[in-house]
Design a protein around this motif. Structure first.
Motif, PDB file in Angstrom:
ATOM      1  N   LYS A  98       4.535  -1.187  37.541  1.00  0.00           N
ATOM      2  CA  LYS A  98       5.922  -0.456  38.183  1.00  0.00           C
ATOM      3  C   LYS A  98       5.642   0.020  39.625  1.00  0.00           C
ATOM      4  CE  LYS A  98       6.958   1.252  33.553  1.00  0.00           C
ATOM      5  NZ  LYS A  98       6.976   2.421  32.636  1.00  0.00           N
ATOM      6  N   ILE A 102       8.657  -2.023  41.651  1.00  0.00           N
ATOM      7  CA  ILE A 102      10.134  -1.034  41.892  1.00  0.00           C
ATOM      8  C   ILE A 102      10.168  -0.942  43.571  1.00  0.00           C
ATOM      9  CG2 ILE A 102      11.184   0.957  41.787  1.00  0.00           C
ATOM     10  CD1 ILE A 102       9.999   1.398  38.972  1.00  0.00           C
ATOM     11  N   LYS A 105      12.008  -3.958  45.342  1.00  0.00           N
ATOM     12  CA  LYS A 105      13.439  -4.175  45.096  1.00  0.00           C
ATOM     13  C   LYS A 105      14.210  -3.645  46.496  1.00  0.00           C
ATOM     14  CE  LYS A 105      15.225  -2.902  41.168  1.00  0.00           C
ATOM     15  NZ  LYS A 105      14.926  -2.193  39.846  1.00  0.00           N
ATOM     16  N   TYR A 106      13.875  -2.951  47.021  1.00  0.00           N
ATOM     17  CA  TYR A 106      14.161  -1.938  48.179  1.00  0.00           C
ATOM     18  C   TYR A 106      13.721  -2.484  49.386  1.00  0.00           C
ATOM     19  CZ  TYR A 106      15.848   0.981  44.453  1.00  0.00           C
ATOM     20  OH  TYR A 106      16.477   1.536  43.218  1.00  0.00           O
ATOM     21  N   GLU A 420      16.532   6.681  46.598  1.00  0.00           N
ATOM     22  CA  GLU A 420      16.856   5.756  45.664  1.00  0.00           C
ATOM     23  C   GLU A 420      15.652   5.204  44.805  1.00  0.00           C
ATOM     24  OE1 GLU A 420      18.788   2.653  48.178  1.00  0.00           O
ATOM     25  OE2 GLU A 420      20.508   3.633  48.199  1.00  0.00           O
ATOM     26  N   ILE A 421      14.539   4.947  45.639  1.00  0.00           N
ATOM     27  CA  ILE A 421      13.314   4.490  45.018  1.00  0.00           C
ATOM     28  C   ILE A 421      12.623   5.596  44.321  1.00  0.00           C
ATOM     29  CG2 ILE A 421      10.743   3.806  45.623  1.00  0.00           C
ATOM     30  CD1 ILE A 421      11.677   2.542  48.036  1.00  0.00           C
ATOM     31  N   ASP A 423      14.315   8.209  42.568  1.00  0.00           N
ATOM     32  CA  ASP A 423      15.186   8.383  41.490  1.00  0.00           C
ATOM     33  C   ASP A 423      14.593   7.396  40.636  1.00  0.00           C
ATOM     34  OD1 ASP A 423      16.020  10.443  42.553  1.00  0.00           O
ATOM     35  OD2 ASP A 423      18.142   9.397  43.043  1.00  0.00           O
ATOM     36  N   GLU A 424      14.622   5.988  41.034  1.00  0.00           N
ATOM     37  CA  GLU A 424      14.208   5.041  40.021  1.00  0.00           C
ATOM     38  C   GLU A 424      12.567   4.898  39.343  1.00  0.00           C
ATOM     39  OE1 GLU A 424      14.146   0.147  39.150  1.00  0.00           O
ATOM     40  OE2 GLU A 424      15.272   1.007  41.006  1.00  0.00           O
ATOM     41  N   MET A 425      11.856   5.302  40.486  1.00  0.00           N
ATOM     42  CA  MET A 425      10.478   5.444  39.992  1.00  0.00           C
ATOM     43  C   MET A 425      10.129   6.719  39.091  1.00  0.00           C
ATOM     44  SD  MET A 425       8.232   3.982  43.215  1.00  0.00           S
ATOM     45  CE  MET A 425       6.882   3.575  42.444  1.00  0.00           C
ATOM     46  N   GLU A 427      12.078   8.079  36.886  1.00  0.00           N
ATOM     47  CA  GLU A 427      12.796   7.613  35.753  1.00  0.00           C
ATOM     48  C   GLU A 427      11.584   6.624  34.971  1.00  0.00           C
ATOM     49  OE1 GLU A 427      14.834   8.209  32.406  1.00  0.00           O
ATOM     50  OE2 GLU A 427      15.310   9.114  34.409  1.00  0.00           O
ATOM     51  N   ALA A 428      11.267   5.609  35.620  1.00  0.00           N
ATOM     52  CA  ALA A 428      10.492   4.592  35.300  1.00  0.00           C
ATOM     53  C   ALA A 428       9.129   5.383  34.507  1.00  0.00           C
ATOM     54  CB  ALA A 428      10.194   3.667  36.293  1.00  0.00           C
ATOM     55  N   LYS A 430       8.692   8.545  33.520  1.00  0.00           N
ATOM     56  CA  LYS A 430       9.049   9.897  32.950  1.00  0.00           C
ATOM     57  C   LYS A 430       8.056  10.453  32.115  1.00  0.00           C
ATOM     58  CE  LYS A 430      13.049  11.892  30.846  1.00  0.00           C
ATOM     59  NZ  LYS A 430      14.686  11.978  30.549  1.00  0.00           N
TER      60      LYS A 430
END
Length: 443
Positions: A98, A102, A105-106, A420-421, A423-425, A427-428, A430
């Motif tokens: 991950k 992740i 993507k950015y 953005e990164i 927040d996604e990471m 959550e991934a 968590k």
């Protein structure tokens, strides 16, 4: 210590463990280990048993009276330990995948210890390390913690700043890999090469190179300018340097510097790899499956040569050399992560640095290098700022501090992309970040 030493390895189910065992066996005469405890968690139980059985066969073949214990009970293992080594990965290789996927993507480097991946690995790892330190204060207050869990520099920084524990040495295979690479370029034995290392973990420079005591820095830089010089690691693409840049730099960069000085090419390479062979974590997962199949063989009694494909060559040997030197007060020089204490003028005294040290039974004594060259100083200071802010975020679980760390990392282009990164990471990951989601920090 005539009774012999007790060494505890946390993350004992790691595929690297056989190399550690080999190193201890090789040094038994000068490092008389009585007990070796391999510790892991429930999720690593099967691997611990496979590696532990191989370790026992290796010790038996060597005919040594080392007792190998396997346990999931960290506290039981730590009691009265002399040295504790840490080599674990919170979330296992799935978490690393991950960290690598992740950010891509950015259009940002996805790497285990650099950029967003390094931040998230630190956020997951630091609370666990601080929990281990807390146990050590109670159960083995005289022990030394030898950490090669990544990000090793950030972890060492966190322990120095956010605990009362000072007996920590961070260890990395990059400096030893650089020395071996230089020896190969010069076609000489590694023992004849000496490098003045200074900087941070995965951000270390070879300021001067000596062959038999003579300065050969410029000759080495010339050879590094040749295409495919081989001065890299299994997990970092061998993309050549611009010769004019290297000559102007006047120092030996480490393989990880490619992420900062060759960002576009490294990003393109990573994206292509991720789309074809998979990220490095996904490649390593396959390698590990093959290694553990080998380890299961009841006739295997040695470290298999295939382990060297794993990318961490020399790690365990460096750890064994360090422990042996400390135990015997050798006072030889080895590059490690330790408290700066003025060794590098442009880094705070209380921060962790990676620098040549005289290794004593009281711990590493850094060799002063003065200030870093002006061309390298700013980047090193920026990464140190990132490590400090990231360590604070890991301890406090404060979202804004984590965002600040992400944004000030030179591999992240803006605060918007950082958010953005992040927040996604978050959550991934968590499950492994309770401090950010209102739960008690992992111990």
């Amino acid at each position: 210590m005539s009774k012999g030493l007790k060494i505890v390895t946390i993350g004992g189910g790691s595929s690297y463990t056989p190399e550690l065992i080999e190193g201890f066996i090789k040094r038994y005469e000068s490092l008389p280990i009585r007990e070796l405890w391999l510790v892991d968690i429930e999720a690593g139980k099967e691997k611990l048993e496979i590696v532990g059985d191989l370790a026992k066969r290796m010790v038996k073949k060597a005919g040594l009276p080392i007792e190998v214990h396997l346990t999931l009970d960290r506290r039981k293992a730590l009691r009265d330990a002399d040295f504790v080594t840490t080599q674990f990965r919170v979330g296992l290789l799935a978490a690393r995948a991950k960290d690598e996927r992740i950010p891509l993507k950015y259009d940002v480097i996805g790497q285990e210890t650099n950029g967003p991946g390094g931040l998230l690995k630190g956020l997951r790892t630091i609370p666990v390390i601080l929990g281990i330190v807390k146990d050590m204060e109670e159960l083995c207050p005289d022990a030394w913690l030898i950490n090669f869990t990544n990000p090793a520099g950030m972890v060492t920084e966190a322990v120095l700043r956010h605990s009362n524990w000072t007996k920590i040495v961070g260890l990395c295979n990059v400096p030893i890999g650089i020395r071996m690479g230089i020896a190969k370029l010069l076609e000489v034995e590694p023992e004849r090469v000496f490098v003045d290392f200074a900087g941070l973990n995965h951000m270390v420079f070879g300021l001067q190179v000596y062959l038999d005591g003579n300065d050969v820095t410029n000759e080495v830089i010339e050879k590094m300018c040749e295409p495919k010089s081989g001065m890299t690691m299994k997990n970092i693409a061998d993309i050549g340097w611009e010769p004019e840049f290297l000559k102007a730099l006047g120092a030996i960069p480490c393989p990880y510097h490619r992420y900062y000085y060759k960002t576009d090419q490294m990003l393109a390479n990573e994206k292509e790899d991720a789309a074809t062979n998979g990220t490095r974590a996904e490649v390593v997962q396959k390698l590990e499956e093959e290694l553990f199949e080998l380890y299961k063989d009841p006739d295997l009694e040695i470290k298999p040569p295939q382990l060297e494909k794993r990318g961490g060559a020399y790690y365990s040997d460096a750890a064994c050399s360090l422990i042996e030197s400390m135990y015997n007060d050798r006072r030889d020089i080895q590059p490690v992560n330790t408290i700066n204490n003025g060794a590098i003028a442009s880094i705070p005294n209380e921060s962790a640095v990676e620098v040549n040290c005289v290794i004593t039974k009281e711990g590493p004594k850094p060799v002063a290098v003065g200030d870093l060259p002006v061309a390298t100083r700013g980047l090193v200071q920026q990464i140190k700022s990132f490590e400090r802010v990231a360590a604070e975020a890991a301890v406090t679980g404060d979202y804004n501090t984590a965002l600040l760390a992400m944004t000030i990392n030179p591999l992240v282009p803006s605060d918007k992309v950082a958010k953005e990164i992040l927040d996604e990471m978050l959550e991934a990951h968590k499950e492994h970040l309770p401090q950010f989601f209102g739960d008690a920090v992992l111990a």
